[in-house]
Design a protein around this motif. Sequence first.
Motif, PDB file in Angstrom:
ATOM      1  N   ARG A   1      49.496  71.218  35.580  1.00  0.00           N
ATOM      2  CA  ARG A   1      48.445  71.566  34.609  1.00  0.00           C
ATOM      3  C   ARG A   1      49.012  72.255  33.376  1.00  0.00           C
ATOM      4  N   LEU A   2      50.001  73.111  33.564  1.00  0.00           N
ATOM      5  CA  LEU A   2      50.627  73.747  32.401  1.00  0.00           C
ATOM      6  C   LEU A   2      51.282  72.703  31.503  1.00  0.00           C
ATOM      7  N   LEU A   3      51.957  71.746  32.104  1.00  0.00           N
ATOM      8  CA  LEU A   3      52.576  70.678  31.316  1.00  0.00           C
ATOM      9  C   LEU A   3      51.511  69.863  30.588  1.00  0.00           C
ATOM     10  N   ALA A   4      50.412  69.570  31.260  1.00  0.00           N
ATOM     11  CA  ALA A   4      49.337  68.801  30.637  1.00  0.00           C
ATOM     12  C   ALA A   4      48.723  69.547  29.464  1.00  0.00           C
ATOM     13  N   ARG A   5      48.760  70.879  29.506  1.00  0.00           N
ATOM     14  CA  ARG A   5      48.235  71.698  28.400  1.00  0.00           C
ATOM     15  C   ARG A   5      49.237  71.835  27.262  1.00  0.00           C
ATOM     16  N   GLY A   6      50.416  71.244  27.418  1.00  0.00           N
ATOM     17  CA  GLY A   6      51.398  71.270  26.352  1.00  0.00           C
ATOM     18  C   GLY A   6      52.403  72.394  26.427  1.00  0.00           C
ATOM     19  N   VAL A   7      52.415  73.159  27.532  1.00  0.00           N
ATOM     20  CA  VAL A   7      53.406  74.224  27.681  1.00  0.00           C
ATOM     21  C   VAL A   7      54.768  73.569  27.923  1.00  0.00           C
ATOM     22  N   PRO A   8      55.784  73.898  27.121  1.00  0.00           N
ATOM     23  CA  PRO A   8      57.107  73.296  27.323  1.00  0.00           C
ATOM     24  C   PRO A   8      57.651  73.641  28.699  1.00  0.00           C
ATOM     25  N   VAL A   9      58.316  72.686  29.329  1.00  0.00           N
ATOM     26  CA  VAL A   9      58.862  72.932  30.665  1.00  0.00           C
ATOM     27  C   VAL A   9      59.849  74.089  30.649  1.00  0.00           C
ATOM     28  N   ALA A  10      60.527  74.299  29.521  1.00  0.00           N
ATOM     29  CA  ALA A  10      61.492  75.401  29.425  1.00  0.00           C
ATOM     30  C   ALA A  10      60.825  76.762  29.532  1.00  0.00           C
ATOM     31  N   ARG A  11      59.489  76.810  29.365  1.00  0.00           N
ATOM     32  CA  ARG A  11      58.761  78.082  29.421  1.00  0.00           C
ATOM     33  C   ARG A  11      58.070  78.301  30.761  1.00  0.00           C
ATOM     34  N   ILE A  12      58.420  77.485  31.752  1.00  0.00           N
ATOM     35  CA  ILE A  12      57.801  77.602  33.066  1.00  0.00           C
ATOM     36  C   ILE A  12      58.880  77.868  34.111  1.00  0.00           C
ATOM     37  N   THR A  13      58.630  78.830  34.980  1.00  0.00           N
ATOM     38  CA  THR A  13      59.495  79.068  36.139  1.00  0.00           C
ATOM     39  C   THR A  13      58.627  79.101  37.388  1.00  0.00           C
ATOM     40  N   MET A  14      59.292  78.965  38.551  1.00  0.00           N
ATOM     41  CA  MET A  14      58.600  79.049  39.830  1.00  0.00           C
ATOM     42  C   MET A  14      59.309  80.069  40.707  1.00  0.00           C
ATOM     43  N   SER A  15      58.546  80.805  41.483  1.00  0.00           N
ATOM     44  CA  SER A  15      59.121  81.741  42.448  1.00  0.00           C
ATOM     45  C   SER A  15      58.283  81.711  43.719  1.00  0.00           C
ATOM     46  N   SER A  16      58.796  82.366  44.784  1.00  0.00           N
ATOM     47  CA  SER A  16      58.171  82.216  46.096  1.00  0.00           C
ATOM     48  C   SER A  16      57.247  83.354  46.505  1.00  0.00           C
ATOM     49  N   ASP A  17      57.525  84.595  46.056  1.00  0.00           N
ATOM     50  CA  ASP A  17      56.820  85.782  46.562  1.00  0.00           C
ATOM     51  C   ASP A  17      57.039  85.936  48.066  1.00  0.00           C
ATOM     52  N   CYS A  18      58.151  85.368  48.577  1.00  0.00           N
ATOM     53  CA  CYS A  18      58.305  85.295  50.026  1.00  0.00           C
ATOM     54  C   CYS A  18      58.535  86.661  50.656  1.00  0.00           C
ATOM     55  N   ASN A  19      58.063  86.756  51.891  1.00  0.00           N
ATOM     56  CA  ASN A  19      58.023  87.970  52.700  1.00  0.00           C
ATOM     57  C   ASN A  19      57.135  89.054  52.114  1.00  0.00           C
ATOM     58  N   GLY A  20      56.368  88.672  51.105  1.00  0.00           N
ATOM     59  CA  GLY A  20      55.293  89.529  50.646  1.00  0.00           C
ATOM     60  C   GLY A  20      54.037  89.202  51.429  1.00  0.00           C
ATOM     61  N   SER A  21      53.034  90.031  51.264  1.00  0.00           N
ATOM     62  CA  SER A  21      51.778  89.791  51.972  1.00  0.00           C
ATOM     63  C   SER A  21      50.843  88.957  51.107  1.00  0.00           C
ATOM     64  N   LEU A  22      50.034  88.175  51.782  1.00  0.00           N
ATOM     65  CA  LEU A  22      48.938  87.459  51.129  1.00  0.00           C
ATOM     66  C   LEU A  22      47.645  88.007  51.735  1.00  0.00           C
ATOM     67  N   PRO A  23      47.240  89.202  51.267  1.00  0.00           N
ATOM     68  CA  PRO A  23      46.083  89.860  51.892  1.00  0.00           C
ATOM     69  C   PRO A  23      44.757  89.247  51.449  1.00  0.00           C
ATOM     70  N   GLU A  24      43.769  89.406  52.271  1.00  0.00           N
ATOM     71  CA  GLU A  24      42.411  88.980  51.935  1.00  0.00           C
ATOM     72  C   GLU A  24      41.506  90.200  51.940  1.00  0.00           C
ATOM     73  N   PHE A  25      40.629  90.251  50.934  1.00  0.00           N
ATOM     74  CA  PHE A  25      39.695  91.367  50.804  1.00  0.00           C
ATOM     75  C   PHE A  25      38.281  90.823  50.641  1.00  0.00           C
ATOM     76  N   ASP A  26      37.299  91.585  51.099  1.00  0.00           N
ATOM     77  CA  ASP A  26      35.917  91.143  50.913  1.00  0.00           C
ATOM     78  C   ASP A  26      35.433  91.519  49.514  1.00  0.00           C
ATOM     79  N   ALA A  27      34.178  91.246  49.245  1.00  0.00           N
ATOM     80  CA  ALA A  27      33.631  91.476  47.905  1.00  0.00           C
ATOM     81  C   ALA A  27      33.668  92.939  47.499  1.00  0.00           C
ATOM     82  N   GLN A  28      33.725  93.833  48.468  1.00  0.00           N
ATOM     83  CA  GLN A  28      33.795  95.276  48.170  1.00  0.00           C
ATOM     84  C   GLN A  28      35.231  95.790  48.116  1.00  0.00           C
ATOM     85  N   GLY A  29      36.190  94.895  48.264  1.00  0.00           N
ATOM     86  CA  GLY A  29      37.594  95.293  48.197  1.00  0.00           C
ATOM     87  C   GLY A  29      38.168  95.781  49.498  1.00  0.00           C
ATOM     88  N   ALA A  30      37.437  95.612  50.611  1.00  0.00           N
ATOM     89  CA  ALA A  30      37.935  96.050  51.915  1.00  0.00           C
ATOM     90  C   ALA A  30      38.874  95.000  52.497  1.00  0.00           C
TER      91      ALA A  30
END
Length: 392
Positions: A277-306
């Motif tokens: 999608r970034l490429l389709a919007r015209g963002v040059p590939v040189a301005r895009i990087t990817m990373s993993s966030d690995c071994n970090g948490s992917l927490p879930e919270f309810d609407a009240q932030g709990a």
Amino acid sequence: MMPAEPREDRLLTLLRVGSIFAPEPLEATDILIADGRIAALGRDIAIPTGWSIQVVEARHLIAVPAFIDQHVHVTGGGGEGGCGTRCPEITAHEIASMGIGTVVGVLGTDSISRSPADLLAKVRGLGAEGISAFMYTGAYRVPPPTLTGDIQRDLAWIPEVIGLGEIAISDHRSSQPRQDEIERIVSDTRIGAMLADKRGICHFHIGDGKRGLEPLRRLLSETEIPADQVIPTHVNRNHSLLEEAADYALTFNASVDVTAFDDAGDDGLTGFDAVSRLLARGVPVARITMSSDCNGSLPEFDAQGAYIGMRVARNTALIADWQRLVREGVLPMEQALGLLSGNVARVLGLHDRKGRLAIGFDADVTLLDSELQPQQTFVAGQCIYDSSKVEG
């Protein structure tokens, strides 16, 4: 624990492969490595008789620059649900098995039970195991925790510290820093990096709050800070944030970092979708990087932030999303490699020695099979992962 087997060092290593992408395709099929760096690239390189050399025959494999992951919770992230939700540390094997030779360690929400000193110790431990490892000083909160008590001193005196991060904004877990506080810590990082001859980026965690990238837009609009000083990550957290990231990149000629979520959920986008999608919007590939966030948490919270639950991020999605971009023809190999190597090296200020296969550069080489799956990973000329030697 059994003692490690002694490493059989030789003066030279010669990789004989099927093809080389440096990232551009080369005519060469041989890579000669000496003292941890690439000494020569060519075909049928001849070695004088009697020289101490290790020859790796891999004519069926593709040589590419070893991947760089600029966002890794090497000491483990998490903790948002109490001590029982702390994520585990990552191992050198888990890193290298994905073709990754260089990582940058980060602290996240928890900078109480984990500290910059813990992070530095882990980074140095990974280095001892063969991984090229760096770190950001700081964590989510502002003022950020540091090793020496000062951002500038951390950058100036500690070689492994290459920037500040991950500072959280637009997130209920952040310390809700004021605009002047953001400007001050970015300025301190810039000056400390100048004194140390480093890039000194500020790596910003972007949450799904309504302010989005506005604090960074104000920073670049209202101060003299250059755009390459700040890198927003997790910009594919939801569709509206990704659209804002595209506009941010185009307006300021800035780089943005996509997270390869292993489960993007209903609101987010995979790394593949986000880059497309970034490429389709015209963002040059040189301005895009990817990373993993690995071994970090992917927490879930309810609407009240709990807090209601979490998963642990892995780096397998990073490679899978990258492979898909190539296989489905979104990007040719030489451009796609930039997302995980050359672009990242430039963003981090490591582009004079990493992110390319060229004479004088670090001999960080990943060997891929025809399915683009990593089979061997070399860092500074040493093989730290070989799929043929993995038990089971």
